[in-house]
Scaffold this motif. Structure first.
Motif, mmCIF file in Angstrom:
data_model
loop_
_atom_site.group_PDB
_atom_site.id
_atom_site.type_symbol
_atom_site.label_atom_id
_atom_site.label_comp_id
_atom_site.label_asym_id
_atom_site.label_seq_id
_atom_site.Cartn_x
_atom_site.Cartn_y
_atom_site.Cartn_z
ATOM 1 N N PRO A 38 0.923 -1.339 -0.116
ATOM 2 C CA PRO A 38 0.108 0.002 0.011
ATOM 3 C C PRO A 38 0.722 1.530 -0.150
ATOM 4 C CG PRO A 38 -0.216 -1.204 2.245
ATOM 5 C CD PRO A 38 0.761 -2.090 1.281
ATOM 6 N N ARG A 62 -2.698 5.929 2.424
ATOM 7 C CA ARG A 62 -3.758 5.419 3.269
ATOM 8 C C ARG A 62 -5.089 5.381 2.652
ATOM 9 N NH1 ARG A 62 -2.995 9.452 8.260
ATOM 10 N NH2 ARG A 62 -3.016 10.790 6.295
ATOM 11 N N PRO A 63 -5.860 4.127 3.153
ATOM 12 C CA PRO A 63 -7.055 4.040 2.431
ATOM 13 C C PRO A 63 -7.954 5.198 2.578
ATOM 14 C CG PRO A 63 -6.847 2.719 4.404
ATOM 15 C CD PRO A 63 -5.519 3.348 4.132
ATOM 16 N N THR A 88 -10.385 9.743 -6.160
ATOM 17 C CA THR A 88 -10.864 8.943 -5.088
ATOM 18 C C THR A 88 -12.146 9.421 -4.571
ATOM 19 O OG1 THR A 88 -10.013 10.821 -3.566
ATOM 20 C CG2 THR A 88 -8.702 8.945 -3.799
ATOM 21 N N ARG A 125 -11.272 -5.875 -0.793
ATOM 22 C CA ARG A 125 -10.582 -4.808 -1.086
ATOM 23 C C ARG A 125 -9.199 -5.208 -2.082
ATOM 24 N NH1 ARG A 125 -12.010 0.442 1.371
ATOM 25 N NH2 ARG A 125 -10.111 1.631 0.754
ATOM 26 N N SER A 160 -6.734 0.612 -7.545
ATOM 27 C CA SER A 160 -7.860 -0.256 -7.559
ATOM 28 C C SER A 160 -9.177 0.602 -7.464
ATOM 29 C CB SER A 160 -7.790 -1.127 -6.393
ATOM 30 O OG SER A 160 -8.359 -0.782 -5.288
ATOM 31 N N ASP A 190 -7.581 2.397 -3.803
ATOM 32 C CA ASP A 190 -6.430 2.148 -2.937
ATOM 33 C C ASP A 190 -5.350 2.430 -4.145
ATOM 34 O OD1 ASP A 190 -7.622 1.544 -0.848
ATOM 35 O OD2 ASP A 190 -7.940 -0.383 -1.248
ATOM 36 N N PHE A 218 -1.421 1.141 -4.667
ATOM 37 C CA PHE A 218 -0.452 0.440 -4.250
ATOM 38 C C PHE A 218 0.994 0.466 -5.163
ATOM 39 C CE2 PHE A 218 -1.909 -3.185 -1.372
ATOM 40 C CZ PHE A 218 -3.111 -2.524 -0.943
ATOM 41 N N CYS A 256 2.026 -2.720 5.605
ATOM 42 C CA CYS A 256 0.815 -3.589 5.227
ATOM 43 C C CYS A 256 0.021 -3.380 6.603
ATOM 44 C CB CYS A 256 0.895 -4.922 4.964
ATOM 45 S SG CYS A 256 1.673 -5.387 3.697
ATOM 46 N N TRP A 272 -1.322 0.307 7.083
ATOM 47 C CA TRP A 272 -2.642 0.536 6.258
ATOM 48 C C TRP A 272 -3.783 -0.088 6.738
ATOM 49 C CZ3 TRP A 272 -5.606 -2.717 2.805
ATOM 50 C CH2 TRP A 272 -6.092 -1.972 1.638
ATOM 51 N N LEU A 292 -7.493 1.169 7.488
ATOM 52 C CA LEU A 292 -8.732 0.465 6.963
ATOM 53 C C LEU A 292 -9.891 0.077 7.797
ATOM 54 C CD1 LEU A 292 -9.848 -0.559 4.072
ATOM 55 C CD2 LEU A 292 -8.822 -2.947 4.591
#
Lengths: 921, 413
Positions: free
Chosen positions: A72, A75-76, A238, A539, A566, A570, A572, A636, A639, A643
């Motif tokens: 990631p 941040r989500p 977003t 996700r 995605s 998100d 990545f 991970c 993140w 999430l």
């Protein structure tokens, strides 16, 4: 420019696609994958000039990732994300592989019911008009010759009384009964036919969308290089409706991880962002964005500030946008009407091509695409059936075909173009600047615009999802092959290694390779509880909507950073290195280790592994296997923490709990709020929820809305209930949602006391009040007991005799109290619950220091430290400048987080009791 | 791979497709050994009851197997041969295709004799009636054999020219060579009648024809290859013809007419500069006018923007044209470019960049921009200012010329 002087021999026989016996299907390079690595036969004797070249791997090495999966990067987002519709939701075939986890489903009967209720005017309107002649609805005497007129006045009178909707036990007058018995069949049939058609249409569009979601063609993630080589910006959308365009500054470094610098610059748009394109021509960086009905261009200054240049609106919807690689500020846009225009903010629009029909044969798709060519005044115009070269200066319908779906390229039946991209760059190290990439659902073609219709290369990509993203990168080293990235919507990535300057035909120099998917990162995350795990899996399996690779400057060894966006919003990234291949050198070590962990997540694959009888099956090691290093795992984990703080999305099948009826009978002051709520929901593209309509009715909160994650209340509550401590749990929740860790031990003692206390009394207390509750469930009894405790602690309750308290509670529950109305609006609710808590001496077990925590959790203040909260105000101010809406927005977000603490004692007490009548059914 | 018994619902078709996915995945990860092990299990697909599926499985096995053997570090030619021979004989329909691919593989490995034997064998293969596509592929096999015959022919030719042999030996060798020519020419002649891209075949056939003095035949072959409408518009066809005619010392008009067509197909080809020189030398005014258009067209393309020769030619030719007062030619060529060439070629950014990277290019371009856009052009101003410090004299003459001759001022007059 040089043209390759020796091409691979091939037949050229025009014809329709998919002729199984067509000689065109013997296009030499398409026969087998390895033949694409062969050079065309020379006229010299091969022994004079043998093609014995060192293989790609020994010469250049192989691209490898640092980590087993992408990491990631940002941040989500603050918005929850719900997986889209899948084919299984529509088909219900085969066995279910994942028994748990709420998946979107379509309940047709429920949908029809909702439709009839909410849109009664549409469903019954035409029929009503037809029958109007025969009914008298209270007009002055209406009599026609030869017609039976039924007087419906009395019927209307019966209906105008209080009629609870959808209640099968409601009172029916004899007249109503007769009418529904006689008219029901006729009315039903008409509506069924109409609705059946509509439903079919809806299913068809949904299915088409599932097969190919063409909106995201080209990708919505792009990189704008900055003034300094190691700083640039990522541009991506977003928000739940993808309508927030972000410009995130990123610092690159040759060896360490990329860093996001500060918060992104955000721009709120009117529609969802589907495609983002960037180009830097003559040091002028432009960003072009395509939305459903709008296209826009920004110029990015040297400091990195985006300045809007122009916006274009298309009536029928835009399908593609591209920026000229030759002239700054020139774009090509296409629309569903079949028009392709050259657009420049200075000179405006110039239509180049307009044809509602497709180029080669008839295809219903209205998708069009345009890109530039090596000549700045020539464009390629593509649709699903072919690609044409069109001169901007000439008449619109002339120009020759560059590619057509047919026997020349040995296309299969049903093959359609999904992407057409110009691969040219002005760099001398690159491929010939006349090459175009064309992707279909089966294959990838490279075409040279100087030799139309004959593909220079064809490769079957075997991607499971449509390839809608592609990017050609500069060679990592002078003379090395160029990596071409290809991304499928399902997240699968392929990397091809192309060679061929302007003097020789483009060719694969190494077998294509696959790159790790987002879902390959799953083992890097800590293991969660089932729903958390499901959320994470969904996700990571979200469709890929953007792909961009960046080469960091001045690196000692060739490397690239691959960013992926995605559909969940998100971003990545993964770092790839071109490293010498050790495995190729010591091939003897091939049969050593065992790597069976590759497909651990697929039950089918596992079963296959077990049943296969050969022991040496998994003896092949993955020479490039890398493990999760602690830093990646920490990344991970960080993140994931953010999430899990995001409230989960409501299941998409939740029917809206309002109706026309409800809207119409609103009080005047509420109406404005409802409208705002409606508008807000529409801009965000989500379901209208109860919270948008102002005060919540004093009904029980559905447990599904409670957040899970680090503070999984549902699980806690269930656990507590199983242990017989539900009441205590409930009480503790009312004190505040963030209870310190120390509390349970103290709680325990109280639980034992209270449960023993209440269990003695319950039967004697309540049996005389309601006969239906003679054998209440333990859980129920417990909650009642706790209420009785609560009530007894309240000042007013002390004066009421015990046997009368229940009646009082029932009364309070029914009463639409002023209290409950004010409590459900979030602004007034906070102080009231707090003052109540602090003023109540009986609540002293709740530490006082807890109050501020409650406040920060509930308050929409930007000062709070959590990432989630700090993002809300930002997005909110962008979403709408209207303060009225912002309050709705907050009530929305906070209602999910703080449900238990919202209810005042009177409400809390009413809850279980409201359920009582239902138990009888 | 055995069909699983323990799990309900996984049937034959599913295991087969899972296995295929495994192989593809391993190939994409370059795990050749793993892929080869999975392939062994994929052979179960050949037991499918559906004959069409069996056919597809066969093709898959060949496609994947050949790719694995091509890349596998432990694989060698013998293994590949053994695999190919087995595969050829499993299905009738694939015999010819696999034979041809096998031959290509051998050719790639430099094993010409083996490849030849293979092609020969395939050619003599008969099984019932041949379908249309099989007939086509036989033609292709024959053409490749012809190409290999040509290889031997050209080898013999070099041998013959190298060593001085007595009369008898020479005549025997010549006869031998000639027999190869006859074998090759029959096959090559056949294939180039079918529409397609046949560059190596045409080239070798023409070379042999030329050797035996059949100039007309060679010319005919090349003309057909270039001008047959059923063929794709292959730029190489025109280039071969042009080169042949040039070698033949054909009249200039003939050469110009060949290149004129090439100019229409590929205006960016580097041979266009040669074309420009031809046109410039020509006495016809029409040709001279075309000479300017050819240069303009070359410089239209993004791959040619920094082609210094083209800019040199253009600057020189513009000067010549201005002196000869053919202003309208320039204006004609310029009219379709005036809205985008200034940004494409003569922007301030490019002036700085060109001056930094290549001063000669910058000077040529500055001169051209001066003529086309007048002395107020940013490019011209920047370069003349910078150049003034370095090459005072040449800049002065350039400025002088531009002041006198530029199409902007002439338009005003």
């Amino acid at each position: 420019m040089d043209f390759p002087d020796n091409l691979f021999p091939t037949f050229f026989l025009p014809g329709p696609p998919g002729l199984s016996d067509s000689p065109g299907s013997y296009l030499a390079p398409a026969w087998s994958d390895y033949t694409q690595l062969l050079k065309p036969p020379q006229t010299q004797h091969p022994s004079v000039n043998p093609q014995h070249e060192a293989s790609y791997v020994t010469k250049w090495g192989r691209w490898r990732s640092d980590t087993p999966g992408p990491l990631p990067f940002l941040r989500p987002g603050a918005d929850p994300w719900d997986p889209d519709l899948t084919s299984r939701d529509l088909l219900f075939q085969g066995r279910l592989r994942h028994p748990f986890g709420a998946k979107a489903t379509i309940d047709v009967i429920d949908q029809l019911n909702q439709f009839l209720r909410d849109h009664g005017d549409i469903a019954f309107g035409p029929l009503g008009k037809l029958l109007q002649e025969n009914f008298n609805l209270g007009e002055p005497k209406k009599s026609r010759k030869g017609r039976t007129v039924m007087n419906a006045e009395r019927l209307l009178q019966d209906l105008s009384g209080h009629q609870p909707k959808g209640c099968p036990w409601a009172h029916l007058s004899a007249r109503q009964r007769r009418f529904s018995l006689l008219g029901g069949t006729v009315l039903g049939e008409e509506v069924e036919g109409l609705l059946g058609g509509l439903l079919h249409e809806e299913l068809e569009t949904r299915w088409k969308e599932l097969l190919l979601d063409e909106a995201s063609t080209g990708g919505a993630l792009a990189w704008v290089p900055g003034a300094k080589p190691h700083v640039g910006q990522l541009v991506y959308p977003t928000g739940r409706a993808y309508n927030q365009l972000n410009f995130q500054k990123v610092k690159l470094s040759p060896t360490s991880e990329p860093q996001a610098l500060g918060d992104p610059t955000r721009i709120l748009l009117q529609g969802p962002v589907r495609q983002v394109v960037t180009r830097t021509v003559q040091e002028e960086a432009l960003v072009a964005v395509r939305s459903d009905h709008h296209c826009a261009v920004w110029q990015v200054s040297r400091q990195g500030h985006p300045e809007p240049l122009q916006v274009l609106s298309t009536e029928k919807g835009a399908t593609g946008i591209s920026l000229s690689p030759h002239l700054p500020g020139e774009l090509a846009v296409c629309s569903r009407s079949g028009a392709v225009c050259l657009w420049s903010p200075q000179d405006g629009l110039q239509q180049i091509h307009k044809d509602p029909e497709t180029l080669v044969f008839k295809d219903p798709s209205s998708w069009r695409w345009a890109d530039f060519t090596a000549h700045p005044r020539m464009l390629t115009v593509a649709d699903r059936t072919g690609v044409r070269l069109t001169d901007v200066r000439g008449p619109s319908d002339c120009g020759e075909l560059l590619f057509r779906v047919g026997a020349e390229a040995s296309c299969q039946q049903g093959e359609r173009i999904l992407l057409a991209q110009y691969l040219g760059t002005s760099s001398p190290l690159s491929l010939s600047p006349t090459l175009h990439l064309i992707c279909t659902q089966f294959s990838l073609y490279l075409l040279d615009e100087r030799l139309p219709l004959v593909p220079m290369m064809k490769w079957t990509h075997s991607l499971m999802s449509p390839p809608l993203l592609a990017q050609l990168l500069p060679p990592p080293r002078p003379g090395a092959p160029l990596p071409l990235l290809l991304g499928g919507r399902g997240g699968h990535l392929r990397m091809l290694h192309l060679s061929g300057g302007s003097g020789c035909s483009p060719q694969l120099v190494a077998p294509p390779q696959s790159l790790p998917l987002l879902s390959d990162s799953l083992p890097g995350f800590p293991v969660l509880e089932p729903h958390g795990q499901q959320l994470l899996q969904d996700r990571l399996k979200a469709p890929l909507t953007g792909l961009t690779a960046v080469v960091p400057p001045s690196c000692p060894s060739p490397t690239m950073l691959l960013f992926q966006l995605s559909a969940a919003g998100d971003v990545f990234y993964q770092r790839l290195w071109l490293r010498p291949d050790t495995a190729a050198k010591n091939a003897d070590s091939l049969q050593k280790s065992n790597s069976s962990a590759d497909h651990a997540d697929d039950p089918d694959l596992d079963s296959h592994d077990q049943t296969s009888a050969t022991p040496s099956l998994d003896a092949a090691p993955d020479p490039g296997a890398v493990s999760w290093n602690p830093r990646a795992a920490a990344c991970c984990r960080r993140w994931l923490k953010t999430l899990l703080r995001v409230p989960p999305a409501l299941p998409s099948w939740t029917p809206p709990t309002f109706s026309q009826h409800y809207l119409r009978w609103l009080r005047e002051e509420d109406r404005g709020k409802v409208r705002e709520g409606l508008q807000a929901a529409m801009t965000e593209g989500r379901l209208l929820q109860q919270g948008d309509l102002g005060p919540l009715p004093p009904s029980d909160p559905p447990p599904a809305h409670e957040p899970f994650g680090p503070e999984d209340k549902l699980t806690e509550r269930l656990e507590a209930s199983w242990e017989g401590k539900g009441a205590i749990w409930w009480e503790s929740q009312q004190g505040g949602s963030q209870v310190p860790r120390k509390r349970p031990s103290r709680e325990k003692r109280r639980t034992q006391l209270s449960s023993s206390f209440s269990s003695v009394r319950t039967t004697s207390d309540f049996s005389d009040i309601d006969s239906r509750h003679e054998t209440p469930s333990p859980l129920h009894r417990m909650s009642e007991a706790s209420q009785s405790l609560e009530l007894s602690q309240e000042p007013w309750a002390r004066s009421v005799p015990r046997e009368r308290r229940q009646t009082l509670r029932d009364y309070l529950a029914v009463l639409p109290s002023v209290d409950s109305g004010s409590c459900s609006t979030p602004q007034s609710q906070n102080p009231s619950s707090q003052t109540f808590l602090s003023s109540e001496p009986g609540r002293c077990s709740v530490p006082r220091s807890q109050n501020p925590t409650t406040r920060t959790l509930l308050s929409p203040h930007p000062g709070s430290s959590s990432a989630l909260c700090s993002q809300n105000p930002n997005s909110q101010s962008l979403f709408s400048p209207d303060p009225g809406f912002s309050s709705v927005f907050h009530s929305q977000s906070s209602s999910i987080q703080s449900l238990p603490s919202r209810h005042t004692p009177s409400l809390a007490g009413s809850q279980p009791l409201k359920k009582k009548p239902r138990m009888g059914f | 791979m055995a069909v699983s018994h323990g799990h309900k619902g996984i049937n034959f078709a599913q295991t087969t497709s899972i296995c295929l996915n495994f192989i593809q995945e391993a190939l994409l990860k370059h795990q050749w050994q793993r892929a080869s092990e999975f392939l062994q299990h994929y052979f179960q697909a050949l037991e499918d009851f559906n004959s069409q599926k069996r056919q597809v499985a066969l093709q898959n096995i060949w496609k994947l197997g050949s790719a694995i053997l091509y890349h596998h570090p432990k694989s060698n030619v013998e293994t590949f041969n053994a695999f190919a021979d087995r595969m050829k004989n499993i299905g009738v329909q694939n015999y010819l295709k696999i034979s041809l691919q096998h031959a290509l593989y051998l050719l790639h490995k430099g094993m010409v004799e083996e490849a030849y034997r293979n092609l020969n064998q395939a050619e003599s293969w008969r099984y019932g009636e041949m379908s249309a596509s099989q007939e086509k592929i036989i033609k292709l096999i024959q053409a490749y054999r012809g190409l290999l015959d040509y290889y031997t022919w050209s080898k013999k030719r070099t041998e013959l020219s190298k060593f001085d042999m007595d009369g008898f030996a020479t005549s025997a060798a010549t006869q031998d060579m000639h027999s190869y020519f006859r074998q090759a020419s029959v096959n090559l002649h056949e294939i180039i009648k079918i529409p397609g891209v046949w560059d190596p075949f045409v080239k070798s056939y023409v070379e042999m024809l030329e050797f035996y003095g059949d100039q007309d035949g060679a010319r005919q072959v090349l003309t057909d290859y270039a001008y047959d409408n059923n063929f794709p518009s292959n730029p190489n066809a025109h280039i071969y013809l042009y080169k042949f005619l040039k070698k033949e010392k054909a009249p200039e008009d003939k050469l110009i007419s060949v290149l004129k067509i090439l100019h229409q197909i590929v205006p960016s080809h580097k041979i266009m500069l040669e074309f420009h020189m031809l046109l410039r030398k020509s006495k016809k005014e029409e040709h001279q006018k075309l000479g300017l258009e050819v240069l303009f067209a070359v410089l239209d393309f993004s791959g040619c923007t920094e082609n210094i020769t083209a800019w040199k030619y253009l600057a020189k030719y513009l000067k010549q044209i201005m002196m000869e007062k053919h202003l309208n030619w320039v204006q004609e060529g310029w009219s379709s470019r005036k809205d985008w060439w200034p940004t494409f070629h003569f922007s301030y950014y490019l002036a700085k960049k060109n001056w930094k990277e290549n001063k000669i290019l910058a000077l040529e371009k500055a001169f051209t921009s001066g003529i086309l856009l007048g002395k107020g052009c940013k490019y011209f101003m920047y370069v003349s200012k910078q150049g003034h410090k370095v090459q005072k004299k040449s800049i002065k003459t350039m400025k002088k010329f531009v002041m006198k001759h530029n199409i902007l001022d002439s338009e005003e007059l």
